[in-house]
Design an enzyme around this catalytic site. Structure first.
Site, PDB file in Angstrom:
ATOM      1  N   LYS A  31       0.833  -1.214   0.000  1.00  0.00           N
ATOM      2  CA  LYS A  31       0.000   0.000   0.000  1.00  0.00           C
ATOM      3  C   LYS A  31       0.863   1.258   0.000  1.00  0.00           C
ATOM      4  O   LYS A  31       0.583   2.217  -0.712  1.00  0.00           O
ATOM      5  CB  LYS A  31      -0.901  -0.037   1.245  1.00  0.00           C
ATOM      6  CG  LYS A  31      -1.440   1.297   1.699  1.00  0.00           C
ATOM      7  CD  LYS A  31      -2.201   1.126   2.984  1.00  0.00           C
ATOM      8  CE  LYS A  31      -2.233   2.261   3.945  1.00  0.00           C
ATOM      9  NZ  LYS A  31      -1.096   3.024   4.280  1.00  0.00           N
ATOM     10  N   ASN A  32       1.930   1.236   0.810  1.00  0.00           N
ATOM     11  CA  ASN A  32       2.725   2.457   0.965  1.00  0.00           C
ATOM     12  C   ASN A  32       3.745   2.666  -0.152  1.00  0.00           C
ATOM     13  O   ASN A  32       4.556   3.581  -0.092  1.00  0.00           O
ATOM     14  CB  ASN A  32       3.397   2.480   2.342  1.00  0.00           C
ATOM     15  CG  ASN A  32       2.348   2.663   3.435  1.00  0.00           C
ATOM     16  OD1 ASN A  32       1.210   3.043   3.149  1.00  0.00           O
ATOM     17  ND2 ASN A  32       2.718   2.382   4.673  1.00  0.00           N
ATOM     18  N   ARG A  51      -3.719  10.624   2.600  1.00  0.00           N
ATOM     19  CA  ARG A  51      -2.565  11.518   2.715  1.00  0.00           C
ATOM     20  C   ARG A  51      -1.810  11.652   1.386  1.00  0.00           C
ATOM     21  O   ARG A  51      -0.936  12.482   1.231  1.00  0.00           O
ATOM     22  CB  ARG A  51      -1.572  10.990   3.762  1.00  0.00           C
ATOM     23  CG  ARG A  51      -2.141  10.957   5.157  1.00  0.00           C
ATOM     24  CD  ARG A  51      -1.068  10.698   6.165  1.00  0.00           C
ATOM     25  NE  ARG A  51      -0.084  11.757   6.245  1.00  0.00           N
ATOM     26  CZ  ARG A  51      -0.319  12.955   6.734  1.00  0.00           C
ATOM     27  NH1 ARG A  51      -1.497  13.271   7.206  1.00  0.00           N
ATOM     28  NH2 ARG A  51       0.642  13.861   6.767  1.00  0.00           N
ATOM     29  N   CYS A  83      -4.756   7.934   8.666  1.00  0.00           N
ATOM     30  CA  CYS A  83      -5.023   7.445  10.020  1.00  0.00           C
ATOM     31  C   CYS A  83      -4.739   8.506  11.073  1.00  0.00           C
ATOM     32  O   CYS A  83      -3.761   9.239  10.971  1.00  0.00           O
ATOM     33  CB  CYS A  83      -4.175   6.209  10.292  1.00  0.00           C
ATOM     34  SG  CYS A  83      -4.720   4.787   9.357  1.00  0.00           S
ATOM     35  N   ARG A 133       0.384  14.555  12.430  1.00  0.00           N
ATOM     36  CA  ARG A 133       0.778  14.323  11.036  1.00  0.00           C
ATOM     37  C   ARG A 133       0.819  15.628  10.211  1.00  0.00           C
ATOM     38  O   ARG A 133       0.119  15.777   9.209  1.00  0.00           O
ATOM     39  CB  ARG A 133      -0.109  13.269  10.387  1.00  0.00           C
ATOM     40  CG  ARG A 133      -0.149  11.989  11.206  1.00  0.00           C
ATOM     41  CD  ARG A 133      -0.804  10.860  10.490  1.00  0.00           C
ATOM     42  NE  ARG A 133       0.055  10.233   9.504  1.00  0.00           N
ATOM     43  CZ  ARG A 133      -0.327   9.217   8.726  1.00  0.00           C
ATOM     44  NH1 ARG A 133      -1.537   8.742   8.823  1.00  0.00           N
ATOM     45  NH2 ARG A 133       0.506   8.687   7.857  1.00  0.00           N
ATOM     46  N   ASP A 160       4.362   0.475  11.741  1.00  0.00           N
ATOM     47  CA  ASP A 160       3.143  -0.220  11.299  1.00  0.00           C
ATOM     48  C   ASP A 160       3.120  -1.689  11.726  1.00  0.00           C
ATOM     49  O   ASP A 160       2.075  -2.342  11.660  1.00  0.00           O
ATOM     50  CB  ASP A 160       2.997  -0.134   9.765  1.00  0.00           C
ATOM     51  CG  ASP A 160       3.041   1.294   9.272  1.00  0.00           C
ATOM     52  OD1 ASP A 160       2.708   2.205  10.047  1.00  0.00           O
ATOM     53  OD2 ASP A 160       3.430   1.506   8.108  1.00  0.00           O
ATOM     54  N   VAL A 209       7.994   7.040  16.312  1.00  0.00           N
ATOM     55  CA  VAL A 209       7.647   7.647  15.009  1.00  0.00           C
ATOM     56  C   VAL A 209       6.392   8.529  15.127  1.00  0.00           C
ATOM     57  O   VAL A 209       6.368   9.660  14.652  1.00  0.00           O
ATOM     58  CB  VAL A 209       7.469   6.564  13.923  1.00  0.00           C
ATOM     59  CG1 VAL A 209       7.090   7.202  12.580  1.00  0.00           C
ATOM     60  CG2 VAL A 209       8.744   5.739  13.783  1.00  0.00           C
ATOM     61  N   ARG A 233      -8.854   0.053   3.602  1.00  0.00           N
ATOM     62  CA  ARG A 233      -7.879   1.005   3.015  1.00  0.00           C
ATOM     63  C   ARG A 233      -6.555   0.312   2.701  1.00  0.00           C
ATOM     64  O   ARG A 233      -5.833   0.725   1.805  1.00  0.00           O
ATOM     65  CB  ARG A 233      -7.624   2.173   3.984  1.00  0.00           C
ATOM     66  CG  ARG A 233      -8.690   3.241   3.917  1.00  0.00           C
ATOM     67  CD  ARG A 233      -8.219   4.521   4.583  1.00  0.00           C
ATOM     68  NE  ARG A 233      -6.815   4.752   4.340  1.00  0.00           N
ATOM     69  CZ  ARG A 233      -5.917   5.088   5.261  1.00  0.00           C
ATOM     70  NH1 ARG A 233      -6.286   5.255   6.498  1.00  0.00           N
ATOM     71  NH2 ARG A 233      -4.662   5.292   4.954  1.00  0.00           N
TER      72      ARG A 233
HETATM   73  N1  EPU Z   1       6.220  14.539  10.068  1.00  0.00           N
HETATM   74  C1  EPU Z   1       6.263  15.876  10.372  1.00  0.00           C
HETATM   75  N2  EPU Z   1       6.188  16.765   9.323  1.00  0.00           N
HETATM   76  C2  EPU Z   1       6.064  16.355   8.023  1.00  0.00           C
HETATM   77  C3  EPU Z   1       6.038  14.978   7.739  1.00  0.00           C
HETATM   78  C4  EPU Z   1       6.110  14.086   8.788  1.00  0.00           C
HETATM   79  O1  EPU Z   1       6.372  16.277  11.531  1.00  0.00           O
HETATM   80  O2  EPU Z   1       5.991  17.218   7.132  1.00  0.00           O
HETATM   81  C5  EPU Z   1       6.278  13.561  11.174  1.00  0.00           C
HETATM   82  C6  EPU Z   1       4.968  12.770  11.305  1.00  0.00           C
HETATM   83  O3  EPU Z   1       4.003  13.489  12.028  1.00  0.00           O
HETATM   84  C7  EPU Z   1       5.434  11.494  11.997  1.00  0.00           C
HETATM   85  C8  EPU Z   1       6.845  11.301  11.424  1.00  0.00           C
HETATM   86  O4  EPU Z   1       7.259  12.568  10.893  1.00  0.00           O
HETATM   87  O5  EPU Z   1       5.519  11.732  13.388  1.00  0.00           O
HETATM   88  C9  EPU Z   1       6.954  10.254  10.362  1.00  0.00           C
HETATM   89  O6  EPU Z   1       6.053  10.547   9.306  1.00  0.00           O
HETATM   90  P1  EPU Z   1       6.342  10.089   7.824  1.00  0.00           P
HETATM   91  O7  EPU Z   1       6.306  11.304   6.958  1.00  0.00           O
HETATM   92  O8  EPU Z   1       7.546   9.236   7.787  1.00  0.00           O
HETATM   93  O9  EPU Z   1       5.078   9.198   7.526  1.00  0.00           O
HETATM   94  P2  EPU Z   1       4.080   9.259   6.290  1.00  0.00           P
HETATM   95  O10 EPU Z   1       4.834   9.412   5.025  1.00  0.00           O
HETATM   96  O11 EPU Z   1       2.965  10.201   6.575  1.00  0.00           O
HETATM   97  C10 EPU Z   1       4.199   6.701   5.792  1.00  0.00           C
HETATM   98  C11 EPU Z   1       3.187   5.593   5.748  1.00  0.00           C
HETATM   99  C12 EPU Z   1       2.762   5.244   7.172  1.00  0.00           C
HETATM  100  C13 EPU Z   1       4.001   4.818   7.946  1.00  0.00           C
HETATM  101  C14 EPU Z   1       5.041   5.950   7.916  1.00  0.00           C
HETATM  102  C15 EPU Z   1       6.338   5.568   8.608  1.00  0.00           C
HETATM  103  C16 EPU Z   1       2.090   6.026   3.650  1.00  0.00           C
HETATM  104  C17 EPU Z   1       0.861   6.395   2.935  1.00  0.00           C
HETATM  105  N3  EPU Z   1       2.029   6.021   4.985  1.00  0.00           N
HETATM  106  O12 EPU Z   1       3.497   7.801   6.363  1.00  0.00           O
HETATM  107  O13 EPU Z   1       1.886   4.135   7.061  1.00  0.00           O
HETATM  108  O14 EPU Z   1       3.634   4.571   9.290  1.00  0.00           O
HETATM  109  O15 EPU Z   1       5.329   6.300   6.549  1.00  0.00           O
HETATM  110  O16 EPU Z   1       6.927   4.465   8.022  1.00  0.00           O
HETATM  111  O17 EPU Z   1       3.111   5.698   3.042  1.00  0.00           O
HETATM  112  C18 EPU Z   1       0.167   2.674   7.701  1.00  0.00           C
HETATM  113  O18 EPU Z   1       0.387   2.071   6.645  1.00  0.00           O
HETATM  114  O19 EPU Z   1      -0.587   2.254   8.609  1.00  0.00           O
HETATM  115  C19 EPU Z   1       0.826   3.980   7.897  1.00  0.00           C
HETATM  116  C20 EPU Z   1       0.451   4.843   8.837  1.00  0.00           C
END
Ligand code: EPU
Length: 440
Positions: A23-24, A97, A121, A126, A311, A333, A419
């Site tokens: 998915k990611n 997202r 989620c 976030r 995750d 995280v 999802r």
């Molecule tokens: N963060 C910030 N500012 C930003 C971006 C991120 O403060 O501009 C913080 C977030 O709030 C969080 C941390 O950085 O505390 C990590 O966020 P990251 O950007 O790495 O996560 P993401 O890209 O929003 C993806 C996956 C998540 C997975 C994370 C970490 C997707 C669609 N989602 O999220 O997947 O947990 O990377 O590996 O790719 C899931 O599949 O259940 C899921 C939540």
């Protein structure tokens, strides 16, 4: 219409499930297709809501999308890409997202983008500050609007040096998708290097990009003039694989997860073995099972790759409720990923949350009043209960808790699980779970 699952616990899950693409990763490869001048073909695409939402957004932007869900083949033709009506994009506010990742590709192709307010989620605030800061460094101008953001690049997008305040998966992807046809070289330090990001780099390289990844989390992208379409097979979903592993363990069963890849799961496999689970690996997948021995408590910290994926944590908590002794988890995280433990407590689990960092991984949530550490006292008998799914991984965790519990549970809000878990009801039934889907 709403759907809920009535689950009668106590049956060992036995059999085979098949994984498809992560998915990611899949949703990001779909966004990358906009950067190409020709059609892209993605194989191993699961039928999940996130793919549906990104397809809708691509179609609104004039991209032709054809999905053969049985074969898992997605064809994406961006030849007639266009600026959509904002009212149409608005219908997708709060759905996912992924829309934020459209910024760079749309700026390159159309000179502007409107991005609806994001969903996803609820596991923390976030924010998207790293994304926006990265885009600004390329020369983008961002205007906040009530229903989203408007973004333009009056002087084009130029390569730049970016240091990520934290190795964010999304912000690293944002930077990659913006840099590959920006003017000049971009260097990203403290970048995320999750397997899903490496597969996105595979896709971008197939399209014509020049990207190198150094061992110290520095990624360098040399901008090129044009990219072409790609043909690619998505890497398997390692978060789903670990979810089934825990399902096998807590129900004392045995599940062969076809497509699971050892290389992307080494950290998980070590932990799974330490708590008393076992697995056999072959070329087609990994079989996870319970040895019959008592499960053992462990200390654990989630982290960016190659650390323990956040995750993976939620389903593992269910296994740890069945382990003898005190397990400690430090979630580094997301600041707010333990809300789901309330329902487990209702089912009989003994879990105490702490604002302190119960571990040594440097953590952004230190002394910030977020309950981001958990102590799990086991083992405790789980009893059936009526519970409501709060987020994707928690949702799957509730299913396996209910499957391991004594008595009947009702799990509400299962659309959230759709999802990210393809055909999960069919898969559970094929493994012998006693479940009934109620539609109203
Ligand atoms: N963060 C910030 N500012 C930003 C971006 C991120 O403060 O501009 C913080 C977030 O709030 C969080 C941390 O950085 O505390 C990590 O966020 P990251 O950007 O790495 O996560 P993401 O890209 O929003 C993806 C996956 C998540 C997975 C994370 C970490 C997707 C669609 N989602 O999220 O997947 O947990 O990377 O590996 O790719 C899931 O599949 O259940 C899921 C939540």
């Amino acid at each position: 219409m709403f759907e809920k699952l009535v689950i009668k616990g106590g049956k060992a899950l036995q059999g085979t499930v098949k994984l498809r693409g992560a998915k990611n990763f899949v949703s990001k490869a779909m966004v990358a297709s906009i950067l190409g001048d020709s059609k892209s073909i993605l194989h191993n695409v699961p039928r999940i809501k996130d793919v549906e939402i990104v397809s809708k957004l691509l179609i609104l932007h004039g991209c032709e999308v054809t999905y053969n869900s049985k074969a898992g083949i997605l064809e994406l033709d961006p030849e007639n890409i266009l600026s959509p009506r904002i009212a149409d994009v608005d219908t997708l506010v709060g759905a996912s997202r992924i829309p934020i990742l459209f910024c760079g590709p749309l700026l390159h192709k159309l000179g502007e983008a409107f991005i609806p307010n994001l969903g996803g989620c609820k596991i923390g605030d976030r924010p998207i500050d790293f994304h926006l800061e990265s885009l600004r460094q390329f020369g983008a101008v961002i205007t906040k609007q009530t229903n989203g953001i408007k973004i333009t690049a009056p002087d084009g997008l130029k390569g730049t040096k970016i240091h990520m305040p934290y190795p964010s998966v999304g912000a690293t992807e944002q930077t990659l998708l913006t840099a590959c046809i920006a003017d000049g070289v971009t260097e990203v330090s403290n970048a995320a290097i999750e397997p899903e990001i490496m597969d996105l780099i595979n896709v971008l390289q197939k399209m014509g990009s020049i990207i190198s990844v150094a061992t110290d989390r520095v990624i360098t992208i040399e901008g090129v003039k044009n990219l072409k379409g790609f043909t690619h097979t998505a890497l398997p979903d390692r978060a789903e694989a670990a979810s089934w592993a825990n399902a096998a363990l807590v129900t004392k069963g045995k599940i062969n997860v076809q497509g699971a890849k050892q290389q992307d799961m080494i950290t998980f496999l070590n932990i799974f073995r330490k708590i008393g689970g076992e697995f056999d690996i072959n070329d087609s997948g990994i079989t996870f099972y319970c040895t019959g021995d008592k499960l053992k408590a462990i200390p654990l910290e989630t982290d960016v790759h190659p650390g323990f994926l956040t995750d993976w944590m939620q389903p593992l908590v269910v296994s740890l409720t069945q382990a003898q002794g005190l397990s400690i988890i430090h979630e580094t995280v997301y600041e707010n990923r333990f809300g789901f433990t309330q329902a487990l407590a209702k089912m009989g689990a003994k879990i105490q949350l702490y604002t302190e960092c119960l571990g040594t991984v440097p953590c952004r949530f230190k002394q910030m009043n977020y309950k981001h550490s958990a102590a799990i006292f086991g083992s405790t008998k789980l009893m059936g209960a009526d519970i409501k799914v709060p987020d994707l991984r928690a949702g799957f965790s509730y299913l396996i808790a209910a499957l391991a519990a004594q008595g009947q549970s009702t799990v509400d809000g299962i659309d959230i699980i759709e999802r990210g878990y393809e055909f999960f009801i069919d898969k559970l039934q094929a493994l012998g779970a006693d479940i009934d889907l109620i539609k109203n």
